[in-house]
Design a protein around this motif. Structure first.
Motif, PDB file in Angstrom:
ATOM      1  N   LEU A 170      66.938  99.055  26.672  1.00 50.17           N
ATOM      2  CA  LEU A 170      67.544  97.840  26.131  1.00 50.17           C
ATOM      3  C   LEU A 170      68.872  97.546  26.818  1.00 50.17           C
ATOM      4  CD1 LEU A 170      67.525  95.527  24.092  1.00 50.17           C
ATOM      5  CD2 LEU A 170      68.644  97.060  22.483  1.00 50.17           C
ATOM      6  N   PHE A 171      69.700  98.563  26.977  1.00 51.80           N
ATOM      7  CA  PHE A 171      70.993  98.355  27.635  1.00 51.80           C
ATOM      8  C   PHE A 171      70.829  97.930  29.091  1.00 51.80           C
ATOM      9  CE2 PHE A 171      73.065 101.300  24.417  1.00 51.80           C
ATOM     10  CZ  PHE A 171      73.654 100.254  23.735  1.00 51.80           C
ATOM     11  N   ILE A 172      69.981  98.626  29.803  1.00 54.98           N
ATOM     12  CA  ILE A 172      69.777  98.294  31.222  1.00 54.98           C
ATOM     13  C   ILE A 172      69.124  96.927  31.359  1.00 54.98           C
ATOM     14  CG2 ILE A 172      68.534  98.966  33.309  1.00 54.98           C
ATOM     15  CD1 ILE A 172      68.983 101.900  32.396  1.00 54.98           C
ATOM     16  N   GLY A 173      68.127  96.649  30.518  1.00 53.74           N
ATOM     17  CA  GLY A 173      67.458  95.355  30.568  1.00 53.74           C
ATOM     18  C   GLY A 173      68.379  94.206  30.197  1.00 53.74           C
ATOM     19  N   ALA A 174      69.236  94.428  29.200  1.00 53.16           N
ATOM     20  CA  ALA A 174      70.186  93.377  28.818  1.00 53.16           C
ATOM     21  C   ALA A 174      71.185  93.115  29.942  1.00 53.16           C
ATOM     22  CB  ALA A 174      70.916  93.772  27.546  1.00 53.16           C
ATOM     23  N   ALA A 175      71.631  94.167  30.596  1.00 51.21           N
ATOM     24  CA  ALA A 175      72.552  93.982  31.726  1.00 51.21           C
ATOM     25  C   ALA A 175      71.875  93.204  32.851  1.00 51.21           C
ATOM     26  CB  ALA A 175      73.038  95.339  32.231  1.00 51.21           C
ATOM     27  N   LEU A 176      70.640  93.553  33.145  1.00 52.45           N
ATOM     28  CA  LEU A 176      69.913  92.810  34.185  1.00 52.45           C
ATOM     29  C   LEU A 176      69.654  91.376  33.747  1.00 52.45           C
ATOM     30  CD1 LEU A 176      67.328  95.489  35.360  1.00 52.45           C
ATOM     31  CD2 LEU A 176      69.329  94.670  36.599  1.00 52.45           C
ATOM     32  N   GLY A 177      69.349  91.190  32.460  1.00 53.33           N
ATOM     33  CA  GLY A 177      69.121  89.853  31.939  1.00 53.33           C
ATOM     34  C   GLY A 177      70.355  88.972  32.027  1.00 53.33           C
ATOM     35  N   LEU A 178      71.513  89.560  31.786  1.00 53.21           N
ATOM     36  CA  LEU A 178      72.757  88.797  31.922  1.00 53.21           C
ATOM     37  C   LEU A 178      73.011  88.400  33.374  1.00 53.21           C
ATOM     38  CD1 LEU A 178      75.139  90.686  29.484  1.00 53.21           C
ATOM     39  CD2 LEU A 178      74.249  88.356  29.235  1.00 53.21           C
ATOM     40  N   MET A 179      72.613  89.254  34.292  1.00 50.05           N
ATOM     41  CA  MET A 179      72.812  88.949  35.717  1.00 50.05           C
ATOM     42  C   MET A 179      71.945  87.780  36.181  1.00 50.05           C
ATOM     43  SD  MET A 179      73.251  92.482  37.744  1.00 50.05           S
ATOM     44  CE  MET A 179      73.194  93.900  36.691  1.00 50.05           C
ATOM     45  N   VAL A 180      70.752  87.655  35.603  1.00 48.46           N
ATOM     46  CA  VAL A 180      69.846  86.582  36.023  1.00 48.46           C
ATOM     47  C   VAL A 180      69.815  85.430  35.015  1.00 48.46           C
ATOM     48  CG1 VAL A 180      68.394  88.097  37.407  1.00 48.46           C
ATOM     49  CG2 VAL A 180      67.823  87.711  35.024  1.00 48.46           C
ATOM     50  N   ASP A 181      70.746  85.421  34.059  1.00 41.18           N
ATOM     51  CA  ASP A 181      70.877  84.376  33.046  1.00 41.18           C
ATOM     52  C   ASP A 181      69.652  84.213  32.154  1.00 41.18           C
ATOM     53  OD1 ASP A 181      73.461  83.708  33.698  1.00 41.18           O
ATOM     54  OD2 ASP A 181      72.854  82.271  35.246  1.00 41.18           O
ATOM     55  N   ASN A 182      68.983  85.322  31.844  1.00 44.54           N
ATOM     56  CA  ASN A 182      67.873  85.277  30.902  1.00 44.54           C
ATOM     57  C   ASN A 182      67.888  86.581  30.107  1.00 44.54           C
ATOM     58  OD1 ASN A 182      65.572  84.866  29.473  1.00 44.54           O
ATOM     59  ND2 ASN A 182      64.334  84.248  31.227  1.00 44.54           N
ATOM     60  N   LEU A 183      68.752  86.635  29.112  1.00 44.86           N
ATOM     61  CA  LEU A 183      68.967  87.851  28.340  1.00 44.86           C
ATOM     62  C   LEU A 183      67.696  88.311  27.637  1.00 44.86           C
ATOM     63  CD1 LEU A 183      70.959  89.958  27.292  1.00 44.86           C
ATOM     64  CD2 LEU A 183      71.495  88.395  25.430  1.00 44.86           C
ATOM     65  N   ALA A 184      66.950  87.410  27.034  1.00 51.80           N
ATOM     66  CA  ALA A 184      65.750  87.789  26.287  1.00 51.80           C
ATOM     67  C   ALA A 184      64.704  88.416  27.203  1.00 51.80           C
ATOM     68  CB  ALA A 184      65.168  86.575  25.578  1.00 51.80           C
ATOM     69  N   PHE A 185      64.505  87.859  28.372  1.00 52.13           N
ATOM     70  CA  PHE A 185      63.529  88.399  29.318  1.00 52.13           C
ATOM     71  C   PHE A 185      63.963  89.786  29.791  1.00 52.13           C
ATOM     72  CE2 PHE A 185      61.835  88.876  33.642  1.00 52.13           C
ATOM     73  CZ  PHE A 185      60.479  88.802  33.354  1.00 52.13           C
ATOM     74  N   GLY A 186      65.221  89.931  30.142  1.00 50.21           N
ATOM     75  CA  GLY A 186      65.722  91.223  30.613  1.00 50.21           C
ATOM     76  C   GLY A 186      65.629  92.297  29.548  1.00 50.21           C
ATOM     77  N   ALA A 187      66.011  91.968  28.324  1.00 49.33           N
ATOM     78  CA  ALA A 187      65.939  92.938  27.237  1.00 49.33           C
ATOM     79  C   ALA A 187      64.491  93.315  26.933  1.00 49.33           C
ATOM     80  CB  ALA A 187      66.615  92.381  25.995  1.00 49.33           C
ATOM     81  N   GLY A 188      63.596  92.352  26.976  1.00 46.46           N
ATOM     82  CA  GLY A 188      62.177  92.628  26.740  1.00 46.46           C
ATOM     83  C   GLY A 188      61.592  93.549  27.792  1.00 46.46           C
ATOM     84  N   ILE A 189      61.895  93.294  29.042  1.00 46.35           N
ATOM     85  CA  ILE A 189      61.416  94.157  30.128  1.00 46.35           C
ATOM     86  C   ILE A 189      62.035  95.546  29.983  1.00 46.35           C
ATOM     87  CG2 ILE A 189      61.472  94.518  32.633  1.00 46.35           C
ATOM     88  CD1 ILE A 189      59.475  92.395  31.734  1.00 46.35           C
ATOM     89  N   GLY A 190      63.317  95.603  29.633  1.00 54.43           N
ATOM     90  CA  GLY A 190      63.984  96.890  29.440  1.00 54.43           C
ATOM     91  C   GLY A 190      63.355  97.712  28.326  1.00 54.43           C
ATOM     92  N   LEU A 191      63.017  97.055  27.217  1.00 52.40           N
ATOM     93  CA  LEU A 191      62.360  97.760  26.116  1.00 52.40           C
ATOM     94  C   LEU A 191      60.986  98.273  26.524  1.00 52.40           C
ATOM     95  CD1 LEU A 191      63.303  95.568  23.032  1.00 52.40           C
ATOM     96  CD2 LEU A 191      64.102  97.858  23.575  1.00 52.40           C
ATOM     97  N   LEU A 192      60.248  97.458  27.253  1.00 51.61           N
ATOM     98  CA  LEU A 192      58.928  97.873  27.721  1.00 51.61           C
ATOM     99  C   LEU A 192      59.038  99.098  28.618  1.00 51.61           C
ATOM    100  CD1 LEU A 192      55.884  97.320  27.951  1.00 51.61           C
ATOM    101  CD2 LEU A 192      56.415  95.863  29.894  1.00 51.61           C
ATOM    102  N   VAL A 193      59.958  99.051  29.562  1.00 53.03           N
ATOM    103  CA  VAL A 193      60.157 100.191  30.461  1.00 53.03           C
ATOM    104  C   VAL A 193      60.625 101.414  29.675  1.00 53.03           C
ATOM    105  CG1 VAL A 193      61.553 101.047  32.385  1.00 53.03           C
ATOM    106  CG2 VAL A 193      60.552  98.770  32.494  1.00 53.03           C
ATOM    107  N   GLY A 194      61.501 101.212  28.704  1.00 48.09           N
ATOM    108  CA  GLY A 194      61.985 102.317  27.880  1.00 48.09           C
ATOM    109  C   GLY A 194      60.881 102.997  27.093  1.00 48.09           C
ATOM    110  N   ILE A 195      59.973 102.214  26.543  1.00 50.71           N
ATOM    111  CA  ILE A 195      58.846 102.790  25.807  1.00 50.71           C
ATOM    112  C   ILE A 195      57.969 103.615  26.735  1.00 50.71           C
ATOM    113  CG2 ILE A 195      56.690 102.241  24.609  1.00 50.71           C
ATOM    114  CD1 ILE A 195      58.177  99.840  23.381  1.00 50.71           C
TER     115      ILE A 195
END
Length: 66
Positions: A26-51
């Motif tokens: 979640l943390f890594i995905g949110a950081a990446l999402g902020l970089m590409v201006d799509n927080l929800a997408f980044g957090a979702g991908i981060g959660l998927l990878v984390g699981i």
């Protein structure tokens, strides 16, 4: 109840690694999402990878215990 009887907690004293994977993902995905201006997408991908990573760590740990 016999005192020598193994309980589920005694056989597996360590917790699951999926929770750690979710938090880090979640943390890594949110950081990446902020970089590409799509927080929800980044957090979702981060959660998927984390699981997935947490589950793989659990599977590896469980297979090495047997």
């Amino acid at each position: 109840m016999d005192s020598n009887e193994d309980t589920e907690q005694d056989r597996h004293p360590k917790g699951s690694r999926v929770g750690y994977g979710l938090v880090l993902g979640l943390f890594i995905g949110a950081a990446l999402g902020l970089m590409v201006d799509n927080l929800a997408f980044g957090a979702g991908i981060g959660l998927l990878v984390g699981i997935v990573v947490g589950s793989l760590l659990d599977a590896h740990e469980n297979s090495s215990e047997e």
